[in-house]
Structure formats: C-alpha cells, structure tokens
Design an enzyme around this catalytic site. Structure first.
Site, PDB file in Angstrom:
ATOM      1  N   TYR A 160       0.850  -1.190   0.000  1.00 58.41           N
ATOM      2  CA  TYR A 160       0.000   0.000   0.000  1.00 58.41           C
ATOM      3  C   TYR A 160       0.892   1.250   0.000  1.00 58.41           C
ATOM      4  O   TYR A 160       1.653   1.480   0.938  1.00 58.41           O
ATOM      5  CB  TYR A 160      -0.916   0.034   1.227  1.00 58.41           C
ATOM      6  CG  TYR A 160      -2.022  -1.004   1.229  1.00 58.41           C
ATOM      7  CD1 TYR A 160      -2.238  -1.846   0.141  1.00 58.41           C
ATOM      8  CD2 TYR A 160      -2.855  -1.144   2.332  1.00 58.41           C
ATOM      9  CE1 TYR A 160      -3.254  -2.786   0.155  1.00 58.41           C
ATOM     10  CE2 TYR A 160      -3.872  -2.086   2.350  1.00 58.41           C
ATOM     11  CZ  TYR A 160      -4.066  -2.908   1.267  1.00 58.41           C
ATOM     12  OH  TYR A 160      -5.078  -3.851   1.286  1.00 58.41           O
TER      13      TYR A 160
ATOM     14  N   PRO B 103     -16.506  -3.288   1.366  1.00 55.78           N
ATOM     15  CA  PRO B 103     -17.866  -3.657   1.780  1.00 55.78           C
ATOM     16  C   PRO B 103     -18.934  -2.691   1.289  1.00 55.78           C
ATOM     17  O   PRO B 103     -20.128  -3.018   1.344  1.00 55.78           O
ATOM     18  CB  PRO B 103     -17.766  -3.657   3.308  1.00 55.78           C
ATOM     19  CG  PRO B 103     -16.696  -2.661   3.609  1.00 55.78           C
ATOM     20  CD  PRO B 103     -15.678  -2.845   2.509  1.00 55.78           C
TER      21      PRO B 103
END
Length: 327
Positions: free
Chosen positions: A53, A208
């Site tokens: 990341y 999500p």
C-alpha cells in the site's frame, strides 16, 4: 464497539476494521491521524494495511502514529506480504521473499510484532507448503501472533486451511481470509465463504461498500472529487456503475429511507452481520467519512429488510451449486 473472535482463535477484533489502502498516497499523515483517533475513540481496534500500500508508505504512516497517538497494545495491526510490483510476477509466496517482507514491514511499523500477518494472494509458482511453513516460522519466532490469507479462491483456502489443521507438527491455524464482499459482489458466497465457515476461518470483507457505489453518491451523477472521476481509481469503480448495480443501490436507498438511516449504514450493516463475517474493512478519505461509517454500530437491519436486499442482489448460482434434485 462490539468485539468478535477472528475465526476459531482467541484473537478478538472490532467488528469494523480500518483500512489504510490510500494512506501515504491520497491520505496524508494529518488525515490518517484524524482517522485513527476517531476509530480508536469509537472502540475500533483492527487496522488493516499491507506492505504494497503506497509502496510501503501506508505502513510507515501507521508506524509513526502508533504510541504517539494510540497505544500499540490497544490496536490489532494486520498487514500483508507477498505482493510484488512486477508485471511478470504479481505474487511471491516464497520463504525468502515473505520473511524479508515481514522484517521490512516491522521496521516501517516501528513494532517488533504484528497481530495478524496475511499472505496477500495465492502464488501458483511456489509450493503452498513452503508458503504455509513460512507462516509457521514467523509465528514461532514471535514476530507474528496470528496468520491469515487474502484473495484465495475456495479450493485454495480449503487446501491451505486443511493443511494447517492436518499436517503433523506444530502448525499455525489460519485465522482469517480477506476477500471483497458486498451487496454488489457476493461471489464469495459460492465457495470461499462455505469453506471458511466449515474450517473456522473468519472472513474480513474488503470493499464492503461496493467500492463506494453503495453509498448512493453516484445515483444522479459522478461527483468530480469522487474515485470514479479520477484517472487512477475510475477503472476500479466503473464495473459497479451498470444497471444491475443501480437496482441494488436503489433498494439500499429505499431501505435507508424507511429506517431513517443512510445507504452507507444499511449496506455496511448488511455485510457486517452476514454469517462468517468478522469485520468489514472500511477505507475513508477523511475522519468525517469514517465517522459516518462507524455510526453503523447502533444499526441492526430487520429481517424483512435483509431478505429484500438478499433478493435484489442475489447472484446467479447454477450447477454445481444448485440442488441436483431440481435439475
């Protein structure tokens, strides 16, 4: 915030996790600090990152904030290893690469252990036994407390988890698997989730909120400051802007209106409370967005709302998932 056990282990984590995908790149240290403080003050403990990341910057930023802002022992830090910036080999699950990556992660994080260490993806070029034995070594050395995997399909997860349970010697049980899961992406229900439930592996859903689409921000148009409008993130969001997704988003918005809630809260509550789910990983641009997501803690969806959302978002599963007697 409610705490849940991660799979069949003694590790407890908050039922919402904080994602750091954009830290050190789109999210600077000041905004990251605001997010971490808001998350911790809301009772959040699970912070998810990875060595790739921001090419390591996300771990570095998180490391700078540990202790100075939030006590290390009050966080469950999860990181990943195995991803490589090589177009010819995107994943490296070899012993040498994983152990070197772990040492580098610990240095960036400024800690001598991580609570959860996850293999970022399945490496078809390395024997799975070698990858799993490396995880065992990392745990036995004390540098890792619990181990998991990420982006393993159903048979890969089942093979890995079964090996750890069945192979002789002291083996590290898989605690978790991280996969994309939302009302717009229910593919894990086909094989991954059944395998996880059967083998006692906790699911940590990524994206999500359907890559932001389930918040309803794209219902009328594409905001100029949104991910979908950016050159970097546009292709990531685009698959969820079709007509089928729009019907799901409309249903989420209708449910939110009826519950005096927001589409974000409804979509997040739905995935948070699915069987096998431990903690959806939520990423945000700023503390205000994160606080909006954390407000879902007080929301539980009525059964009839869950059923309606299940129906409108139902994936098409035919053979071999369909009951043979109906064929």
């Amino acid at each position: 915030m409610e705490q849940r056990h991660l799979g069949h282990t003694g590790l407890r984590v908050s039922r919402i996790g904080l994602g750091t995908l954009t830290w050190g790149r789109d999210t600077d240290e000041h905004d990251a600090a605001d997010q971490l403080k808001a998350f911790w003050e809301a009772g959040g403990t699970l912070v998810d990152t990875a060595d790739v990341y921001g090419a390591g910057e996300a771990e570095y930023v998180l490391g700078r904030l540990i202790d100075g802002l939030v006590p290390r022992q009050e966080l469950v830090i999860a990181t990943k290893a195995g991803g490589v910036p090589d177009p010819d080999r995107r994943v490296d699950g070899s012993r040498g690469h994983l152990l070197a990556a772990l040492d580098a992660s610990l240095e960036r994080l400024g800690t001598d252990y991580v609570d959860l260490w996850q293999v970022h993806a399945f490496d078809s070029q390395t024997p799975l036994e070698e990858t799993l034995q490396t995880m065992d070594l990392a745990v036995s050395s004390g540098r890792v407390r619990y181990a998991g995997v990420s982006d393993f399909c159903g048979w890969q997860l089942a093979k890995a988890a079964t090996w750890q349970l069945a192979a002789p010697g002291l083996r590290t049980r898989l605690a978790s698997t991280q996969m994309e899961y939302s009302l717009l992406q229910r593919g894990v229900e086909r094989e991954v989730l059944p395998a996880a439930l059967d083998l006692g592996v906790g699911l940590l859903p990524s994206s999500p909120l359907g890559r932001g689409v389930l918040t309803g921000k794209y219902r009328a148009s594409t905001p100029p400051d949104s991910r979908a409008a950016s050159e970097q993130w546009g292709p990531f969001v685009e698959p969820y802007l079709d007509d089928a997704a729009s019907r799901v988003v409309d249903a989420v918005a209708t449910a939110a209106d009826g519950l005096a809630s927001t589409p974000l809260e409804v979509a997040l509550a739905w995935v948070r409370d699915r069987p096998g789910v431990v903690a959806p990983i939520v990423g945000a641009r700023n503390a205000q967005q994160l606080t909006a997501a954390l407000s879902v803690e007080t929301l539980s969806l009525p059964d009839e709302i869950c059923q309606a959302l299940d129906d409108v978002s139902a994936p098409v599963h035919r053979y071999p998932d369909q009951d043979w007697s109906t064929l």
